[in-house]
Design an enzyme around this catalytic site. Structure first.
Site, PDB file in Angstrom:
ATOM      1  N   HIS A   1      -0.251   1.401  16.275  1.00 36.00           N
ATOM      2  CA  HIS A   1      -0.489   0.277  17.197  1.00 36.00           C
ATOM      3  C   HIS A   1       0.598   0.241  18.274  1.00 36.00           C
ATOM      4  CE1 HIS A   1      -3.839  -1.261  14.882  1.00 36.00           C
ATOM      5  NE2 HIS A   1      -3.132  -1.101  13.783  1.00 36.00           N
TER       6      HIS A   1
ATOM      7  N   TYR B   1      -0.783   4.264  10.748  1.00 39.61           N
ATOM      8  CA  TYR B   1      -1.113   3.269  11.768  1.00 39.61           C
ATOM      9  C   TYR B   1       0.127   3.087  12.639  1.00 39.61           C
ATOM     10  CZ  TYR B   1      -5.150   1.613   8.996  1.00 39.61           C
ATOM     11  OH  TYR B   1      -6.334   1.512   8.320  1.00 39.61           O
TER      12      TYR B   1
ATOM     13  N   GLU C   1      -5.471   4.372  13.987  1.00 39.32           N
ATOM     14  CA  GLU C   1      -6.333   3.413  14.688  1.00 39.32           C
ATOM     15  C   GLU C   1      -7.042   3.995  15.900  1.00 39.32           C
ATOM     16  OE1 GLU C   1      -3.059   3.163  14.501  1.00 39.32           O
ATOM     17  OE2 GLU C   1      -2.216   2.879  16.500  1.00 39.32           O
TER      18      GLU C   1
ATOM     19  N   ASP D   1      -4.431 -10.435  14.482  1.00 39.56           N
ATOM     20  CA  ASP D   1      -3.694  -9.220  14.862  1.00 39.56           C
ATOM     21  C   ASP D   1      -3.983  -8.825  16.307  1.00 39.56           C
ATOM     22  OD1 ASP D   1      -6.301  -8.521  14.191  1.00 39.56           O
ATOM     23  OD2 ASP D   1      -5.734  -6.527  13.477  1.00 39.56           O
TER      24      ASP D   1
ATOM     25  N   ARG E   1       0.829  -1.211   0.000  1.00 37.69           N
ATOM     26  CA  ARG E   1       0.000   0.000   0.000  1.00 37.69           C
ATOM     27  C   ARG E   1       0.865   1.263   0.000  1.00 37.69           C
ATOM     28  NH1 ARG E   1      -3.557  -1.488   5.185  1.00 37.69           N
ATOM     29  NH2 ARG E   1      -1.577  -2.460   5.713  1.00 37.69           N
TER      30      ARG E   1
ATOM     31  N   LYS F   1       2.097   1.835   7.357  1.00 42.78           N
ATOM     32  CA  LYS F   1       2.523   1.070   8.532  1.00 42.78           C
ATOM     33  C   LYS F   1       3.318   1.958   9.485  1.00 42.78           C
ATOM     34  CE  LYS F   1       1.610  -2.591   8.959  1.00 42.78           C
ATOM     35  NZ  LYS F   1       0.308  -3.181   9.383  1.00 42.78           N
TER      36      LYS F   1
HETATM   37  N1  LIG Z   1      -5.704  -9.900   9.847  1.00 42.17           N
HETATM   38  C1  LIG Z   1      -5.954  -8.744   9.281  1.00 42.17           C
HETATM   39  O1  LIG Z   1      -5.327  -8.356   8.306  1.00 42.17           O
HETATM   40  C2  LIG Z   1      -7.062  -7.867   9.828  1.00 42.17           C
HETATM   41  C3  LIG Z   1      -7.559  -6.800   9.077  1.00 42.17           C
HETATM   42  C4  LIG Z   1      -8.631  -6.045   9.600  1.00 42.17           C
HETATM   43  C5  LIG Z   1      -9.164  -6.384  10.864  1.00 42.17           C
HETATM   44  N2  LIG Z   1      -8.616  -7.420  11.576  1.00 42.17           N
HETATM   45  C6  LIG Z   1      -9.143  -7.842  12.895  1.00 42.17           C
HETATM   46  O2  LIG Z   1     -10.392  -8.502  12.757  1.00 42.17           O
HETATM   47  C7  LIG Z   1     -11.072  -8.471  14.006  1.00 42.17           C
HETATM   48  C8  LIG Z   1     -12.522  -8.039  13.805  1.00 42.17           C
HETATM   49  O3  LIG Z   1     -12.566  -6.690  13.389  1.00 42.17           O
HETATM   50  P1  LIG Z   1     -13.942  -5.915  13.149  1.00 42.17           P
HETATM   51  O4  LIG Z   1     -13.591  -4.604  12.533  1.00 42.17           O
HETATM   52  O5  LIG Z   1     -14.927  -6.795  12.463  1.00 42.17           O
HETATM   53  O6  LIG Z   1     -14.422  -5.671  14.660  1.00 42.17           O
HETATM   54  P2  LIG Z   1     -15.912  -5.320  15.134  1.00 42.17           P
HETATM   55  O7  LIG Z   1     -15.792  -4.687  16.465  1.00 42.17           O
HETATM   56  O8  LIG Z   1     -16.648  -4.612  14.046  1.00 42.17           O
HETATM   57  O9  LIG Z   1     -16.614  -6.755  15.295  1.00 42.17           O
HETATM   58  C9  LIG Z   1     -16.261  -7.697  16.264  1.00 42.17           C
HETATM   59  C10 LIG Z   1     -17.505  -8.488  16.640  1.00 42.17           C
HETATM   60  O10 LIG Z   1     -17.109  -9.568  17.482  1.00 42.17           O
HETATM   61  C11 LIG Z   1     -18.196  -9.798  18.354  1.00 42.17           C
HETATM   62  N3  LIG Z   1     -17.802 -10.693  19.451  1.00 42.17           N
HETATM   63  C12 LIG Z   1     -17.142 -10.391  20.607  1.00 42.17           C
HETATM   64  N4  LIG Z   1     -17.000 -11.508  21.350  1.00 42.17           N
HETATM   65  C13 LIG Z   1     -17.572 -12.532  20.653  1.00 42.17           C
HETATM   66  C14 LIG Z   1     -17.773 -13.943  20.877  1.00 42.17           C
HETATM   67  N5  LIG Z   1     -17.336 -14.496  22.008  1.00 42.17           N
HETATM   68  N6  LIG Z   1     -18.394 -14.669  19.930  1.00 42.17           N
HETATM   69  C15 LIG Z   1     -18.835 -14.086  18.795  1.00 42.17           C
HETATM   70  N7  LIG Z   1     -18.712 -12.778  18.521  1.00 42.17           N
HETATM   71  C16 LIG Z   1     -18.081 -12.017  19.435  1.00 42.17           C
HETATM   72  C17 LIG Z   1     -18.622  -8.389  18.776  1.00 42.17           C
HETATM   73  O11 LIG Z   1     -19.923  -8.384  19.340  1.00 42.17           O
HETATM   74  C18 LIG Z   1     -18.542  -7.653  17.433  1.00 42.17           C
HETATM   75  O12 LIG Z   1     -19.778  -7.620  16.740  1.00 42.17           O
HETATM   76  C19 LIG Z   1     -10.246  -7.511  14.874  1.00 42.17           C
HETATM   77  O13 LIG Z   1      -9.412  -8.249  15.725  1.00 42.17           O
HETATM   78  C20 LIG Z   1      -9.422  -6.735  13.869  1.00 42.17           C
HETATM   79  O14 LIG Z   1      -8.236  -6.217  14.449  1.00 42.17           O
HETATM   80  C21 LIG Z   1      -7.586  -8.159  11.078  1.00 42.17           C
END
Ligand SMILES: NC(=O)c1ccc[n+]([C@@H]2O[C@H](COP(=O)([O-])OP(=O)(O)OC[C@H]3O[C@@H](n4cnc5c(N)ncnc54)[C@H](O)[C@@H]3O)[C@@H](O)[C@H]2O)c1
Length: 369
Positions: free
Chosen positions: A96, A94, A118, A270, A15, A75
């Site tokens: 973190h 970002y 963030e 993450d 990016r 980053k």
């Molecule tokens: N790997 C990557 O490249 C990447 C990229 C973007 C986001 N992420 C990660 O993805 C994750 C989700 O992000 P998001 O933006 O959707 O967050 P979000 O807050 O929009 O959604 C998270 C959901 O999880 C639910 N939740 C909490 N505990 C739970 C459980 N025990 N069972 C089921 N659901 C539960 C919450 O109620 C919420 O609706 C985060 O950890 C974020 O950092 C990773």
């Protein structure tokens, strides 16, 4: 103001922090834009395109950091970039911090102002500079899942949508937030059979209203999750508890419930991941197998679709960057609470309470947040 955009140097990062149209907007507002040679190539954006919009291309990162009042990045600054940061300079990217003590100390020492994408939180409590990356990761999780379910990739040899006379794949999505809802929407388009789980009843009611007929919305508890693991060809981990490590929803012993060749994609990696067997992987080596279940745990999924991610990110960062460039960070943070919340470090002091608490450093309240 002089605005500088260095090339990203983190591995597998394609990016860039600005589009040619962003350069155009800065130049029209009276600013000067410096871009490191080749900074946009990973996203298919040429130096010529930036030049045509009024940017000056410079050969080295040191020239960008040395001259710019505000640096825009994607980053966090890497170790090689730390000596280039300087007092009075604003870095908008970002960071973190809570995950990296050394980075926090390096930025404190530099005297630069760190404005973190963030933690820019709007009045509705949303994180507008994180949302597009969750949208990308959610949609991409199904694309990757489809790929790794193919037999040559060591998957079960399942086509997501099935064909007439043959059942589609069963997909279980843990967490119905931005990532989960985007994954469900794409999977539904493929014709898969989907269960979307969450613990927030208001969110479940909303998802139940808006999701297509092939998405079942269920309350997430240990029994339902175990039941789902027996059925699932593909499981997506998309849970988040803000400010905390991801809850551990799948234990190692649970893998025995799953079919050989099924696929786990832990997007929440993450934040530590929501499966006991998850460990961070990279785009160069994205998967590994435990107990015949394929794991995919790439921490920066959006990096692989650099062009889409660059456009999605720049669309949301530009208005804030223009505001900071127009007023300077001090005045911008005084006038805008979302910007004030994004200022994590200023002139050698930690101005974000959770970051200070994480490392036991003094918190200095410079702005109303
Ligand atoms: N790997 C990557 O490249 C990447 C990229 C973007 C986001 N992420 C990660 O993805 C994750 C989700 O992000 P998001 O933006 O959707 O967050 P979000 O807050 O929009 O959604 C998270 C959901 O999880 C639910 N939740 C909490 N505990 C739970 C459980 N025990 N069972 C089921 N659901 C539960 C919450 O109620 C919420 O609706 C985060 O950890 C974020 O950092 C990773």
């Amino acid at each position: 103001m002089i605005v500088g955009i260095p090339k990203e140097i983190k591995r597998d990062e394609y990016r860039v922090a600005i589009l040619p149209v962003g350069v155009d907007e800065f130049v029209r507002a009276g600013h000067h834009v410096l871009i490191e040679e080749g900074a946009g190539l990973g996203s298919g954006l040429t130096d010529a395109a930036y030049q045509a919009s009024g940017a000056q291309i410079v050969a080295k990162a040191a020239d960008v950091f040395g001259r710019a009042d505000m640096i825009m990045k994607v980053k966090e600054p890497l170790r090689e970039e730390w000596p280039l940061l300087r007092r009075g300079q604003t870095i908008f990217t970002y960071f973190h911090f809570a995950a990296d003590r050394e980075l926090t100390e390096a930025v404190l020492k530099s005297g630069a102002t760190a404005v973190a994408y963030e933690t820019l939180r709007d009045e509705q409590g949303r994180l507008p500079l994180l949302t597009p990356m969750s949208e990308v990761a959610g949609r991409m999780s199904i694309q990757e899942g489809a790929k790794y379910l193919e037999r040559p990739q060591m998957g079960r040899g399942i086509l997501l949508g099935g064909v007439p006379g043959v059942a589609p794949a069963h997909i279980t999505i843990l967490g119905g937030g931005i990532v989960g809802a985007n994954a469900a929407k794409v999977a539904a388009g493929f014709g898969a059979d989907i269960c979307l789980l969450d613990v927030n009843m208001d969110r479940l009611r909303y998802l139940d209203d808006v999701m297509p007929a092939n998405v079942d919305v269920l309350f997430s508890d240990r029994h339902i999750i175990r039941e789902q693991l027996r059925l699932a060809d593909l499981v997506i981990g998309a849970v988040l508890i803000p400010g905390a490590k991801a809850p551990r929803l799948i234990e190692r012993a649970d893998l025995k419930l799953m079919k050989p060749g099924s696929v786990l994609i832990d997007v929440a990696i993450d934040q530590g991941g929501c499966m006991e067997t998850s460990r961070p992987t990279t785009h160069s080596e994205p998967t590994y197998i435990i107990d015949e279940v394929l794991h995919y745990c790439v921490t920066n999924m959006p990096g692989a679709v650099g062009r889409t991610s660059t456009y999605a990110l720049c669309n949301v960062t530009l208005p804030w960057a223009l505001q900071i460039a127009k007023q300077g960070i001090e005045a911008a943070a005084q006038r805008s609470k979302p910007i004030a919340r994004a200022v994590n470090i200023m002139a050698g002091e930690v101005t974000n309470e959770p970051v200070a608490a994480t490392f036991g450093l003094p918190y200095v309240k410079r702005f109303e947040v």
